[in-house]
Design an enzyme around this catalytic site. Structure first.
Site, mmCIF file in Angstrom:
data_model
loop_
_atom_site.group_PDB
_atom_site.id
_atom_site.type_symbol
_atom_site.label_atom_id
_atom_site.label_comp_id
_atom_site.label_asym_id
_atom_site.label_seq_id
_atom_site.Cartn_x
_atom_site.Cartn_y
_atom_site.Cartn_z
ATOM 1 N N ARG A 27 -19.785 -8.896 63.718
ATOM 2 C CA ARG A 27 -20.238 -7.384 64.203
ATOM 3 C C ARG A 27 -18.684 -6.387 64.572
ATOM 4 N NH1 ARG A 27 -23.498 -9.785 69.031
ATOM 5 N NH2 ARG A 27 -22.154 -11.155 69.013
ATOM 6 N N LYS B 108 -16.800 -36.739 56.209
ATOM 7 C CA LYS B 108 -15.719 -37.970 56.064
ATOM 8 C C LYS B 108 -14.938 -39.136 55.496
ATOM 9 C CE LYS B 108 -14.670 -37.162 61.045
ATOM 10 N NZ LYS B 108 -13.038 -36.346 60.428
ATOM 11 N N ASP C 252 -22.979 -34.056 72.448
ATOM 12 C CA ASP C 252 -22.571 -33.269 72.238
ATOM 13 C C ASP C 252 -21.948 -34.407 70.784
ATOM 14 O OD1 ASP C 252 -19.826 -30.951 71.343
ATOM 15 O OD2 ASP C 252 -18.716 -33.128 72.136
ATOM 16 N N HIS D 103 -22.850 -37.150 65.692
ATOM 17 C CA HIS D 103 -22.286 -38.169 65.169
ATOM 18 C C HIS D 103 -22.886 -39.808 65.569
ATOM 19 C CE1 HIS D 103 -20.293 -34.382 64.845
ATOM 20 N NE2 HIS D 103 -19.595 -34.077 65.654
#
Length: 488
Positions: free
Chosen positions: A49, A187, A240, A245
């Protein structure tokens, strides 16, 4: 598994002037050139932007930004000059997306490209839904070739928002077009979990409740919230790290043998694991928040003293859970999952502790000398595997020592590809094996969402320690090299 061919395409990065583009995406796309046919070309169209940027200005900024990250390699500046373009627009505006389509068509005609496109949402989560709607309404969900939509985590803040995001995505895109990216799955050691289990019968035959006593999964971060307080204080460790994960790592460890090694079969087995678990009870969860402490170079501030954190914040920076997988294979085997910030070191490990022999034949002074065999899988930073077993130390009296039989990637291979390098290659090949299915997202939120609300106790722990004492006392079982002290 047969590798698919990488075809010529345009990789569109929405939010291209952000940190992810310079640190991970562009360096990874540059490295991918060595895996593809010389005639295969991937062009990058950065969308942002900033009207002050054009093609040349964006390329100049990008070369300087990549150099500052330390990711620059020989030839990357020339590659950027030849393969990178810039387009200024508001990504949530339908008419702007139509102009993006015109720019893409012109680029494809100019470079004789077949119309294959990837749209990578390198944007704040609040802009996911309006951007996807604008792309869909402008006709960019389809193209002359294939179209892939790449969505970064978090996939929602709770079950309702995750379901809303999935509904929006599925309104315009088929699930086969969607690549929900979790960099942990890129990974090498995470991918090698499947090879380790399924290509080595000695381990797969032991991978069950008859032989395994417990499984520990640790994701430790040495850093605090740093500059992410504005985001993190509204998120916390459960959202988080655990919901995505760690849930992915649990499902890969606990999944059944898939029918075939392909995306559909593997994702099906992972979903079964998530659906076979129940939300942990209050006694099986410990939340923590780091306070002031010490590291090797001096004092660390507590979480409440970090810039941008509210003085009365109860956001957790540490979570420890005991999970149960209610399946034939894992019934009765506890999965201890823990993650936290401001722990002593950066470390991601999976420890599979095997049961001891039913009768102890080696004793001294009335105590059994045997220790449990432990398979330790280190995902970062020193990637590899170690199997700990007992041997007799030379001499008398009888003395048993626990020693490792180990393998390190660094010793066997020259270089381990970055996770984003692996994942971006899979996106260009159209391989969804390492990406998260919509059913996985919703099953994970159903499992962990009940822990988000209500009146919960958040225990303080000193920065630089291994977390609250309550977590160590209740959940941790000792295993070699996991760094946290063993408990009874």
């Amino acid at each position: 598994m047969t590798l698919k061919r990488v075809e010529p395409s345009v990789f569109v990065i929405l939010g291209a002037t952000g940190d992810l583009t310079k640190r991970k995406l562009v360096p990874a796309l540059f490295r991918l050139r060595k895996y593809v046919d010389p005639g295969t070309r991937t062009f990058v169209l950065g969308v942002g932007r900033k009207p002050e940027l054009d093609d040349d200005a964006f390329r100049a900024w990008l070369k300087e930004a990549v150099a500052e990250t330390g990711e620059a390699e020989d030839g990357i500046d020339q590659w950027i000059d030849q393969h990178v373009r810039y387009h200024c627009m508001e990504e949530t505006d339908v008419s702007s997306c139509r102009s993006l389509g015109e720019r893409l068509g012109a680029l494809e005609e100019e470079q004789d490209l077949p119309g294959n496109r990837s749209f990578y949402l390198s944007l704040p989560p609040s802009r996911f839904v309006p951007t996807i709607e604008a792309l869909g309404e402008s006709g960019l969900a389809q193209s002359p070739g294939w179209t892939h939509l790449v969505v970064e985590k978090p996939f929602g803040r709770d079950l309702a928002s995750a379901q809303a995001l999935n509904r929006t995505v599925h309104r315009w895109y088929d699930e086969s077009q969607i690549y929900r990216i979790d960099h942990y799955l890129g990974k090498e050691t995470v991918q090698n979990l499947l090879v380790f289990r399924l290509a080595n019968a000695i381990f797969e035959s032991l991978w069950n409740r008859s032989h395994v006593e417990s499984v520990q999964i640790l994701v430790a971060e040495e850093l605090g919230v740093e500059t992410r307080a504005g985001y993190y204080d509204k998120t916390g460790a459960l959202r988080d790290m655990v919901q995505n994960h760690l849930a992915q790592l649990v499902s890969l460890v606990a999944m059944e043998v898939p029918a075939t090694i392909d995306a559909e079969s593997i994702r099906y087995e992972k979903i079964k694991v998530l659906r076979s678990m129940s939300t942990p009870s209050a006694t099986d969860v410990v939340f923590g928040q780091y306070g002031p402490g010490e590291n090797g170079s001096g004092p660390d501030a507590g979480y409440l003293d970090e810039p941008g954190v509210g003085v009365a914040s109860t956001t957790e920076t540490y979570v420890s859970l005991r999970l149960a997988v209610d399946s034939w294979r894992w019934q009765g085997v506890p999965f201890y999952v823990r993650t936290g910030k401001r722990l002593p070191k950066r470390l991601t490990q999976i420890a599979v502790t095997f049961r001891q022999p039913p009768v102890c034949l080696f004793e001294s002074m009335g105590s059994c000398l045997l220790h449990s065999n432990v398979l330790l899988i280190t995902l970062q930073p020193d990637e590899g595997f170690a199997l700990y077993f007992d041997v007799k130390a030379p001499g008398e009296p009888l003395d048993l020592r626990t020693l490792p039989l180990s393998f390190r990637y660094e010793d066997a291979f020259e270089k381990i590809p970055d996770a984003y390098e692996t994942l971006l290659r899979d996106i260009l090949e159209g391989d969804q094996t390492l990406f998260v299915h919509s059913d996985e997202v919703e099953a994970s939120w159903k499992l962990f969402e009940p822990l988000l609300g209500g009146d919960r106790e958040v225990h303080r722990y000193p920065a630089g320690s291994w977390g609250p004492e309550e977590a160590t006392r209740h959940f941790v079982r000792g295993a070699p090299e996991t760094l946290q002290p063993a408990s009874g």
